[in-house]
Design an enzyme around this catalytic site. Structure first.
Site, PDB file in Angstrom:
ATOM      1  N   GLY A 365      46.596  57.827  41.573  1.00 23.48           N
ATOM      2  CA  GLY A 365      45.139  57.898  41.468  1.00 23.48           C
ATOM      3  C   GLY A 365      44.659  59.315  41.703  1.00 23.48           C
ATOM      4  N   GLY A 367      41.088  61.557  43.261  1.00 25.26           N
ATOM      5  CA  GLY A 367      39.777  61.566  43.902  1.00 25.26           C
ATOM      6  C   GLY A 367      39.234  62.971  43.967  1.00 25.26           C
ATOM      7  N   GLY A 368      38.176  63.121  44.729  1.00 26.99           N
ATOM      8  CA  GLY A 368      37.508  64.413  44.797  1.00 26.99           C
ATOM      9  C   GLY A 368      38.334  65.488  45.458  1.00 26.99           C
ATOM     10  N   PHE A 369      39.291  65.109  46.339  1.00 21.89           N
ATOM     11  CA  PHE A 369      40.082  66.107  47.044  1.00 21.89           C
ATOM     12  C   PHE A 369      41.416  66.391  46.364  1.00 21.89           C
ATOM     13  CE2 PHE A 369      37.542  64.864  50.865  1.00 21.89           C
ATOM     14  CZ  PHE A 369      36.929  66.094  51.002  1.00 21.89           C
ATOM     15  N   VAL A 372      46.946  61.644  44.113  1.00 21.31           N
ATOM     16  CA  VAL A 372      47.908  60.921  44.948  1.00 21.31           C
ATOM     17  C   VAL A 372      49.087  60.491  44.068  1.00 21.31           C
ATOM     18  CG1 VAL A 372      48.292  58.963  46.473  1.00 21.31           C
ATOM     19  CG2 VAL A 372      46.068  60.095  46.445  1.00 21.31           C
ATOM     20  N   LYS A 386      49.467  62.632  49.081  1.00 21.45           N
ATOM     21  CA  LYS A 386      48.145  63.141  48.689  1.00 21.45           C
ATOM     22  C   LYS A 386      48.255  64.660  48.520  1.00 21.45           C
ATOM     23  CE  LYS A 386      44.417  61.765  50.958  1.00 21.45           C
ATOM     24  NZ  LYS A 386      43.359  61.716  52.011  1.00 21.45           N
ATOM     25  N   ASP A 483      33.521  56.403  57.560  1.00 23.35           N
ATOM     26  CA  ASP A 483      33.560  56.209  56.108  1.00 23.35           C
ATOM     27  C   ASP A 483      34.348  54.953  55.759  1.00 23.35           C
ATOM     28  OD1 ASP A 483      32.833  56.863  53.536  1.00 23.35           O
ATOM     29  OD2 ASP A 483      34.549  58.180  53.187  1.00 23.35           O
TER      30      ASP A 483
END
Length: 686
Positions: A365, A367-369, A372, A386, A483
């Site tokens: 996947g 994400g914003g950072f 993975v 990650k 979060d």
């Protein structure tokens, strides 16, 4: 072996015969030392016994598959909850570890029949189960099992004791600082003992979930037993729940020693006893003065040698990994936090090999950072890596925060951080692999949501609740996640939930109730109103997010989607509308309602509404929530209208809007929104 267990002997009289046999027989690999608490028992065929049986199948498998040969699990609810942990000696293989722990369950139920609290120690592993929180238990005179060889050495006692003390202290330091398994072994020359085997062998170990400082402190406490109980003994061991050590005149561990110490000189004397330990009596004044002179000379030399070894090792490590030590990474100033990070360092080459050099086919996947990837370590352990974006400064802050916090946490409902790599401008975090990904990928997928029947969903709710309770109340730290959302709940192969992503988490003092920030971070729809509007956050902020999660799990609906209802515009409003009209069953997930216990689902909806009240004072603590979930006799108070429950006509005045992009994190108007799946990080001192 002679056993001393001060303060607890009356509780273990039932095992006296077994212990006596262990004392009379020679030390074998199958030697066992039980500790049974007869003050609290369970009955045959009870729920408690069934929970022990369930753990007897999972714990051996988990400990043998763990990289650190350590496992903890919990089954059931109060008052029949059973917590169990197992730890194997750091030098044995995974198969032998699993077999040893499996035998522990069998022996515990024979040696400590129907005792709610029991422990069995072996040469190569130990197992303990209890209805209490055993992760936070500490060693001490009342907790450690003290075993000593009955035979005395035939060499000068002072010299031998001094050699033992130096050896065990050295292995303890190695276990605390230089081993991810918190395990150290060593050997020390001592030619006057036995010409056929002229050495002393030692081993020290702590639970891998302990920090270096905690490990060092635990071992230091029980090492004081050497002059107290083991003067002149050929071999001895102290077995505690958190740490242990052993020394013998023969090699009792497998593989080469991690440390090799030179033989002490004949004139060396033992280290002085601590202030609270009475040293063995000595002879006349001249002998005593000679001992003091030797100590004055020997101890500074030993300390200098150990300091030099540590400094050289750290210098070598810095040179071998220069990029990992760049000052621009802004490591925490806290020394314990730095040591915790050091114990998790992984090589870049290892992670590249595990992920086939971050091949696109292994991508899980994005994400914003960053991205993975799935990886496989040389021991066939599956991991999730990650890979943070090199250009993301927020990623560095999140990584630093996550390392310091997650490395100190150990709970079955929290995702395990396995390691970190900071080489060649790479920022990589390695976690245990979760084959079923995050909760939202199944719960909100029309084609997959039917996989989660009510039994699984209720287990997920309970697991998240226990994980949050551990963060807020049961761990040594007090942590606010900030979060919690469906995409940050990962599912293992059996759909057990694990809370992940601690980049925005905050550490509270034990007596701290709340804090205020000028920048609100997190994900819109899950944030409590006092946090979203005023930046005021506390453990109740996480409970609010948990309440939203419960409502999502029962209804199968996202909280961030607009709903076409006469009055409701979001999930909380929709649930409240049906609750007040008595039609709550209509919005429960239709894929499971026909074969599910409606009363249990209704109770979860009720608890979810209690968790999303507007006034934090009306929101229950997580320990109360877990009791509500597990008990059928606790009466629940009537909920009030939930926070952010707005009418359509109120939308222009709310300062909020419906999120058209599920999974996107937003802040309130107090701070800028973050693009993609990024939650804005606070750059504030800690």
């Amino acid at each position: 072996m002679a056993s001393h267990d001060r303060g607890r002997i009356p509780s273990y009289l039932a095992a006296a015969t077994v212990l006596l046999m262990a004392l009379l027989l020679p030390p074998l690999a199958s030697s066992q030392w039980p500790k049974c608490d007869m003050t609290s028992n369970f009955t045959q065929n009870s729920t408690y016994q069934a929970n022990i049986q369930a753990l007897s199948t999972t714990i051996p498998k988990n400990v043998s598959s763990s990289r650190t040969l350590f496992a903890f699990a919990s089954v059931g609810t109060v008052p029949d909850i059973v917590n169990a942990l197992a730890l194997c000696r750091g030098d044995i293989n995974a198969s032998a570890c699993g077999d040893c722990v499996a035998n522990g369950f069998k022996d515990a139920q024979q040696l400590c029949p129907y005792n709610r609290v029991a422990a069995v120690y072996y040469d190569t592993c130990y197992l303990v189960f209890s209805n209490k929180n055993i992760l936070s238990a500490t060693n001490g005179d009342n907790g450690a099992l003290i075993l000593s060889n009955l035979q005395n050495v035939t060499v000068p006692v002072k010299v031998f004791d001094a050699a033992v003390s130096i050896l065990i202290n050295a292995t303890a330091e190695y276990a605390a600082v230089n081993s991810s398994r918190r395990f150290g072994t060593g050997e020390e020359g001592f030619e006057t003992i036995d010409k056929a085997n002229p050495k002393i062998y030692g081993q020290s170990q702590c639970r891998p979930d302990m920090s270096p400082a905690d490990c060092r402190s635990c071992l230091a406490d029980i090492i004081t037993y050497i002059p107290k109980y083991f003067t002149g003994r050929r071999g001895a061991r102290v077995l505690g729940l958190r740490c242990n050590y052993r020394y013998e005149q023969y090699p009792f561990f497998t593989g080469p020693s991690l440390l090799q110490l030179p033989a002490p000189s004949v004139g060396e004397a033992p280290s002085p006893a601590p202030d609270n330990v009475t040293p063995p009596p000595v002879g006349g004044g001249s002998t005593r003065n000679g001992t003091v002179r030797i100590l004055a000379i020997a101890l500074p030399i030993v300390a200098a040698i150990l300091a030099a070894v540590v400094i050289c090792f750290r210098q070598w490590r810095r040179k071998s990994k220069p990029v990992a030590r760049k000052a621009s990474l802004s490591y925490p100033k806290n020394q314990e936090a730095i040591q915790t990070i050091d114990s998790l360092i992984l090589d870049l080459s290892t992670l590249r090999a595990a992920t086939d050099n971050f091949d696109e086919s292994n991508k899980l996947g994005e994400g914003g950072f960053g991205v993975v990837y799935k990886g496989i370590l040389p021991d066939n352990e599956e991991i999730a890596v990650k890979r943070l974006s090199q250009s993301s400064r927020q990623g560095i802050e999140e990584l630093k925060n996550e390392l310091v916090l997650v490395a100190k946490l150990q709970h079955k409902n929290l995702v395990r951080l396995l390691g970190v790599c900071l080489e060649e401008q790479e920022k990589l975090l390695a976690y245990e692999y979760m084959p079923n990904k995050s909760l939202d990928t199944i719960l909100f997928d029309p084609d997959r949501s039917s996989q989660l029947d009510w039994r699984m969903r209720f287990r997920i709710v309970n697991g998240i609740a226990r994980g949050l309770q551990y963060l807020h109340e049961d761990s040594q730290l007090k942590i606010i996640h900030r979060d919690l959302k469906s995409s940050n709940v990962l599912l293992d192969s059996e759909f057990n939930p694990k809370i992940s992503d601690f980049g925005l988490a905050r550490l509270f003092g034990s007596d701290q109730s709340h804090d205020v920030t000028n920048r609100v971070v997190g994900t819109y729809g899950y944030m409590a109103p006092e946090y979203a509007m005023r930046g005021n956050y506390s453990i109740k902020s996480d409970v609010f997010s948990f309440g939203v999660l419960i409502l999502e799990i029962v209804t199968g609906k996202r909280n961030s989607v607009a709903y076409d209802s006469e009055h409701a515009v979001d999930l909380l409003s929709l649930v409240w509308e049906h609750w007040t009209m008595g039609t709550i069953v209509e919005i429960m997930d239709s894929s499971m309602t026909s074969h599910s216990p409606g009363d249990q689902m209704l109770k979860c909806m009720h608890i979810g509404l209690l968790c999303v009240q507007e006034d934090p004072a009306d929101i229950p603590m997580m320990s109360i929530v877990t009791v509500m979930l597990s008990s059928s006799t606790v009466s629940l108070q009537a909920p009030s209208r939930p926070a952010f429950c707005i009418q359509k006509s109120d939308m222009n005045y709310s300062g909020m809007h419906t999120d058209p992009y599920p999974g996107v994190s937003h802040s309130t108007s107090r701070s800028p929104m973050s693009p993609n799946e990024v939650s804005i990080t606070e750059l504030e001192p800690r």
